[in-house]
Motif scaffolding. Structure first.
Motif, PDB file in Angstrom:
ATOM      1  N   LEU A  72      38.403  25.327  63.961  1.00 23.30           N
ATOM      2  CA  LEU A  72      37.756  24.729  62.618  1.00 23.30           C
ATOM      3  C   LEU A  72      37.121  25.835  62.071  1.00 23.30           C
ATOM      4  CD1 LEU A  72      36.482  21.452  64.175  1.00 23.30           C
ATOM      5  CD2 LEU A  72      38.223  21.665  62.603  1.00 23.30           C
ATOM      6  N   ALA A  73      36.237  26.671  62.725  1.00 23.36           N
ATOM      7  CA  ALA A  73      35.578  28.078  61.962  1.00 23.36           C
ATOM      8  C   ALA A  73      36.613  28.709  61.141  1.00 23.36           C
ATOM      9  CB  ALA A  73      34.745  28.800  63.046  1.00 23.36           C
ATOM     10  N   ALA A  74      37.534  29.125  61.774  1.00 25.65           N
ATOM     11  CA  ALA A  74      38.767  30.103  61.161  1.00 25.65           C
ATOM     12  C   ALA A  74      39.126  29.355  59.732  1.00 25.65           C
ATOM     13  CB  ALA A  74      39.867  30.584  62.062  1.00 25.65           C
ATOM     14  N   GLY A  75      39.537  27.942  60.048  1.00 26.24           N
ATOM     15  CA  GLY A  75      39.861  27.315  58.807  1.00 26.24           C
ATOM     16  C   GLY A  75      38.864  27.243  57.620  1.00 26.24           C
ATOM     17  N   LEU A  76      37.726  27.179  57.819  1.00 27.64           N
ATOM     18  CA  LEU A  76      36.662  26.803  57.167  1.00 27.64           C
ATOM     19  C   LEU A  76      36.499  28.151  56.399  1.00 27.64           C
ATOM     20  CD1 LEU A  76      33.810  24.755  58.584  1.00 27.64           C
ATOM     21  CD2 LEU A  76      35.386  24.091  56.725  1.00 27.64           C
ATOM     22  N   MET A  77      36.603  29.408  57.260  1.00 29.58           N
ATOM     23  CA  MET A  77      36.600  30.636  56.569  1.00 29.58           C
ATOM     24  C   MET A  77      37.796  30.985  55.685  1.00 29.58           C
ATOM     25  SD  MET A  77      36.389  34.340  58.759  1.00 29.58           S
ATOM     26  CE  MET A  77      34.624  33.629  59.520  1.00 29.58           C
ATOM     27  N   LEU A  78      38.863  30.606  56.094  1.00 28.48           N
ATOM     28  CA  LEU A  78      39.972  30.748  55.249  1.00 28.48           C
ATOM     29  C   LEU A  78      39.875  30.093  53.947  1.00 28.48           C
ATOM     30  CD1 LEU A  78      42.862  30.908  57.852  1.00 28.48           C
ATOM     31  CD2 LEU A  78      41.999  32.833  56.489  1.00 28.48           C
ATOM     32  N   ILE A  79      39.388  28.765  53.848  1.00 32.48           N
ATOM     33  CA  ILE A  79      39.224  27.911  52.790  1.00 32.48           C
ATOM     34  C   ILE A  79      38.351  28.618  51.901  1.00 32.48           C
ATOM     35  CG2 ILE A  79      38.302  25.741  51.807  1.00 32.48           C
ATOM     36  CD1 ILE A  79      39.688  24.467  54.517  1.00 32.48           C
ATOM     37  N   GLY A  80      37.135  29.027  52.517  1.00 34.30           N
ATOM     38  CA  GLY A  80      36.230  29.774  51.433  1.00 34.30           C
ATOM     39  C   GLY A  80      36.623  30.988  50.938  1.00 34.30           C
ATOM     40  N   ILE A  81      37.480  31.752  51.556  1.00 36.85           N
ATOM     41  CA  ILE A  81      38.076  32.994  51.156  1.00 36.85           C
ATOM     42  C   ILE A  81      39.006  32.684  50.041  1.00 36.85           C
ATOM     43  CG2 ILE A  81      39.397  34.883  51.768  1.00 36.85           C
ATOM     44  CD1 ILE A  81      38.164  35.123  54.524  1.00 36.85           C
ATOM     45  N   ALA A  82      39.823  31.684  50.312  1.00 35.98           N
ATOM     46  CA  ALA A  82      40.698  31.133  49.186  1.00 35.98           C
ATOM     47  C   ALA A  82      40.202  30.790  47.936  1.00 35.98           C
ATOM     48  CB  ALA A  82      41.904  30.179  50.058  1.00 35.98           C
ATOM     49  N   TRP A  87      38.623  31.588  42.336  1.00 37.65           N
ATOM     50  CA  TRP A  87      37.676  31.733  41.526  1.00 37.65           C
ATOM     51  C   TRP A  87      37.427  33.108  40.697  1.00 37.65           C
ATOM     52  CZ3 TRP A  87      33.131  34.767  41.220  1.00 37.65           C
ATOM     53  CH2 TRP A  87      32.289  34.721  40.371  1.00 37.65           C
ATOM     54  N   SER A  88      37.874  34.192  41.554  1.00 38.37           N
ATOM     55  CA  SER A  88      37.677  35.462  41.231  1.00 38.37           C
ATOM     56  C   SER A  88      38.916  35.891  40.266  1.00 38.37           C
ATOM     57  CB  SER A  88      37.746  36.411  42.253  1.00 38.37           C
ATOM     58  OG  SER A  88      36.725  36.033  42.902  1.00 38.37           O
ATOM     59  N   ALA A  89      40.064  35.320  40.714  1.00 36.22           N
ATOM     60  CA  ALA A  89      41.333  35.431  39.772  1.00 36.22           C
ATOM     61  C   ALA A  89      41.374  34.638  38.363  1.00 36.22           C
ATOM     62  CB  ALA A  89      42.511  35.039  40.316  1.00 36.22           C
ATOM     63  N   ARG A  90      40.510  33.575  38.519  1.00 33.08           N
ATOM     64  CA  ARG A  90      40.298  32.836  37.130  1.00 33.08           C
ATOM     65  C   ARG A  90      39.356  33.457  36.258  1.00 33.08           C
ATOM     66  NH1 ARG A  90      40.706  26.271  38.088  1.00 33.08           N
ATOM     67  NH2 ARG A  90      42.679  26.273  38.706  1.00 33.08           N
ATOM     68  N   LYS A  91      38.346  34.121  36.778  1.00 36.86           N
ATOM     69  CA  LYS A  91      37.621  34.697  35.946  1.00 36.86           C
ATOM     70  C   LYS A  91      38.142  36.191  35.444  1.00 36.86           C
ATOM     71  CE  LYS A  91      33.394  34.831  35.714  1.00 36.86           C
ATOM     72  NZ  LYS A  91      32.712  33.968  34.707  1.00 36.86           N
ATOM     73  N   VAL A  92      39.106  36.822  36.147  1.00 38.40           N
ATOM     74  CA  VAL A  92      39.769  37.967  35.560  1.00 38.40           C
ATOM     75  C   VAL A  92      40.864  37.541  34.657  1.00 38.40           C
ATOM     76  CG1 VAL A  92      41.129  39.902  36.008  1.00 38.40           C
ATOM     77  CG2 VAL A  92      39.382  39.288  37.883  1.00 38.40           C
ATOM     78  N   THR A  93      41.454  36.589  34.898  1.00 42.63           N
ATOM     79  CA  THR A  93      42.635  36.220  33.963  1.00 42.63           C
ATOM     80  C   THR A  93      42.188  35.257  32.788  1.00 42.63           C
ATOM     81  OG1 THR A  93      43.119  34.306  35.518  1.00 42.63           O
ATOM     82  CG2 THR A  93      44.467  36.120  35.768  1.00 42.63           C
ATOM     83  N   ALA A  94      41.093  34.970  32.911  1.00 41.08           N
ATOM     84  CA  ALA A  94      40.590  33.789  31.658  1.00 41.08           C
ATOM     85  C   ALA A  94      40.723  34.826  30.249  1.00 41.08           C
ATOM     86  CB  ALA A  94      39.377  33.172  31.926  1.00 41.08           C
ATOM     87  N   PRO A  95      39.886  35.993  30.092  1.00 42.98           N
ATOM     88  CA  PRO A  95      40.177  36.639  29.095  1.00 42.98           C
ATOM     89  C   PRO A  95      41.603  37.127  28.256  1.00 42.98           C
ATOM     90  CG  PRO A  95      38.550  37.667  30.497  1.00 42.98           C
ATOM     91  CD  PRO A  95      39.325  36.577  31.239  1.00 42.98           C
ATOM     92  N   LEU A  96      42.414  37.190  29.633  1.00 42.86           N
ATOM     93  CA  LEU A  96      43.972  37.317  29.227  1.00 42.86           C
ATOM     94  C   LEU A  96      44.517  36.125  28.608  1.00 42.86           C
ATOM     95  CD1 LEU A  96      45.236  39.349  32.403  1.00 42.86           C
ATOM     96  CD2 LEU A  96      44.399  40.218  30.167  1.00 42.86           C
ATOM     97  N   ALA A  97      44.338  35.082  29.211  1.00 41.18           N
ATOM     98  CA  ALA A  97      44.708  33.744  28.419  1.00 41.18           C
ATOM     99  C   ALA A  97      44.299  33.630  27.117  1.00 41.18           C
ATOM    100  CB  ALA A  97      44.222  32.626  29.373  1.00 41.18           C
ATOM    101  N   ARG A  98      42.784  33.945  26.680  1.00 41.70           N
ATOM    102  CA  ARG A  98      42.341  33.722  25.514  1.00 41.70           C
ATOM    103  C   ARG A  98      43.186  34.609  24.388  1.00 41.70           C
ATOM    104  NH1 ARG A  98      37.017  33.957  28.007  1.00 41.70           N
ATOM    105  NH2 ARG A  98      36.855  36.005  27.097  1.00 41.70           N
ATOM    106  N   PHE A  99      43.314  36.106  25.034  1.00 45.68           N
ATOM    107  CA  PHE A  99      44.274  36.869  24.328  1.00 45.68           C
ATOM    108  C   PHE A  99      45.701  36.442  24.134  1.00 45.68           C
ATOM    109  CE2 PHE A  99      40.975  40.427  25.404  1.00 45.68           C
ATOM    110  CZ  PHE A  99      41.080  40.813  23.856  1.00 45.68           C
ATOM    111  N   SER A 100      46.207  35.761  25.028  1.00 47.50           N
ATOM    112  CA  SER A 100      47.696  35.065  24.602  1.00 47.50           C
ATOM    113  C   SER A 100      47.566  34.182  23.642  1.00 47.50           C
ATOM    114  CB  SER A 100      47.968  34.783  26.143  1.00 47.50           C
ATOM    115  OG  SER A 100      49.425  33.997  26.014  1.00 47.50           O
ATOM    116  N   LEU A 101      46.370  33.110  23.943  1.00 47.43           N
ATOM    117  CA  LEU A 101      46.520  32.202  22.734  1.00 47.43           C
ATOM    118  C   LEU A 101      46.266  32.672  21.385  1.00 47.43           C
ATOM    119  CD1 LEU A 101      46.470  28.822  22.327  1.00 47.43           C
ATOM    120  CD2 LEU A 101      43.942  28.970  22.851  1.00 47.43           C
ATOM    121  N   ALA A 102      45.489  33.591  21.354  1.00 45.40           N
ATOM    122  CA  ALA A 102      45.233  34.249  20.051  1.00 45.40           C
ATOM    123  C   ALA A 102      46.310  34.987  19.534  1.00 45.40           C
ATOM    124  CB  ALA A 102      43.760  35.340  20.291  1.00 45.40           C
TER     125      ALA A 102
END
Length: 353
Positions: A72-82, A87-102
């Motif tokens: 259970l502890a390992a599963g919760l840790m993996l869920i948190g990491i995922a 969240w980090s990937a979306r923060k990085v790719t959100a500007p790229l999505a705006r550039f693509s739309l523009a």
């Protein structure tokens, strides 16, 4: 683990008058390192006659609980990491999505709203550069339009003077030919200016019944005695620029009638897209030439002569209009002979109001 076990047994034993409960491991139990616990565990309960009741619990029973906790502890840790990774990937790719739309908006309409210059300094700098590029492209197009308007004025003045002078040609046949040449030059000039100005880009987007638009084109030509047929739904609502769409489809149907003697128009909805085809029974277009016929002023002299054809802008205008709606146009061989023009429009067009 034994502490919790003793607590649970004590709670259950209080109703029985059992007050002395102990749990633990035997004194001589080994204590190996790591996650492996010594065992077996023992539980002692004092009875009323001052004797002790001893329970022995196999080591694997308690070890299974430790394994469950570890999983259970390992599963919760993996869920948190995922979750953190998403969240980090979306923060990085959100500007790229705006550039693509523009970029998509700019490709469909050079007068599209500029990008919002927000976010980290690198993103703001890139957005500022993108908006500057859009402004330069807009100014370039405006300068080109003004230049073409000036050239148009000068050319029309010269053509008007030539038109007056043709009236003084004594030979009637030569006068007729000169007048025909001037007429052709005026038509070419008008078509070229309309294509260069690209008035369709400024037309607002509104709901249009695409099926009724095509049916009206076919009905008008049928009334004029042309071999035109329509096969499709009676109504099909679509958000687009009705004037430019009508111009594009009229060009395609006129081409089919001029060079293929008939025009068979079909409309169907397929895979979240709208597919329109215009087929004829003409000589068709060689596969090696199909990409070149969309170039402005390009003609196939063998089958599309100057006497029966236009100035070579019909397919160019049609493809420009279709692509401004986020779709595309292709040419194929029609079963049974002839040319099949296939237009695919997205159900939700990427056009700008």
């Amino acid at each position: 683990m034994t502490h919790h076990l003793a607590r649970d047994i004590r709670v259950l034993s209080e109703t029985r008058g059992l007050e002395r409960v102990a749990a633990g491991y035997a004194a001589d139990a080994p204590s190996p390192p790591g996650w492996i616990k010594p065992g077996p565990a023992e539980v002692w309960i004092a009875l009323s006659d001052q004797t002790w009741l001893r329970f022995v619990i196999a080591g694997e029973e308690i070890g299974g609980l430790w394994t469950l906790r570890l999983v259970l502890a390992a599963g919760l840790m993996l869920i948190g990491i995922a979750a953190l990774g998403v969240w980090s990937a979306r923060k990085v790719t959100a500007p790229l999505a705006r550039f693509s739309l523009a970029a998509q908006r700019l490709g469909a309409n050079v007068d599209a709203p500029p990008m919002s210059e927000e976010g980290p300094s690198e993103i703001r700098q890139a957005a500022k550069a993108f908006n500057g590029m859009q402004n330069r492209i807009r100014r370039l197009i405006e300068d080109r339009t003004l230049m073409l308007a000036a050239i148009s004025h000068d050319l029309r003045t010269a053509l008007t003077r030539l038109g007056f002078r043709t009236e003084f040609i004594a030979d009637a046949e030569q006068r007729r030919k000169a007048a025909a040449d001037l007429e052709e030059m005026q038509a070419m000039l008008q078509s070229t200016l309309m294509f260069a100005r690209d008035d369709a880009a400024t037309e607002p987007v509104t709901p249009v019944d695409l099926a009724m638009l095509l049916q009206s084109l076919c009905d008008d030509l049928q009334d004029a005695g042309q071999a035109v047929s329509y096969d499709g739904p009676p109504h099909l609502t679509y958000r687009g620029r009705p004037v430019s769409l009508r111009r594009a489809f009229a060009n395609l149907i006129d081409n089919a009638l001029k060079y293929g003697q008939e025009a068979a128009v079909t409309v169907a909805e397929k895979n979240n897209a709208i597919e329109i085809t215009v087929g004829d029974r003409g000589p068709g277009i060689p596969e090696s030439m199909r990409s070149r016929v969309f170039a402005p002023f390009f003609r196939l002299e063998s089958s599309r002569s100057r006497e029966t054809g236009g100035v070579g802008l019909g397919l160019t205008v049609a493809r420009t209009v279709v692509r401004r709606h986020g779709g595309d146009i292709t040419l194929d061989d029609r079963p049974g002979g002839g040319l099949l023009v296939r237009i695919v429009l997205p159900a939700s067009p990427a056009v700008n109001p």
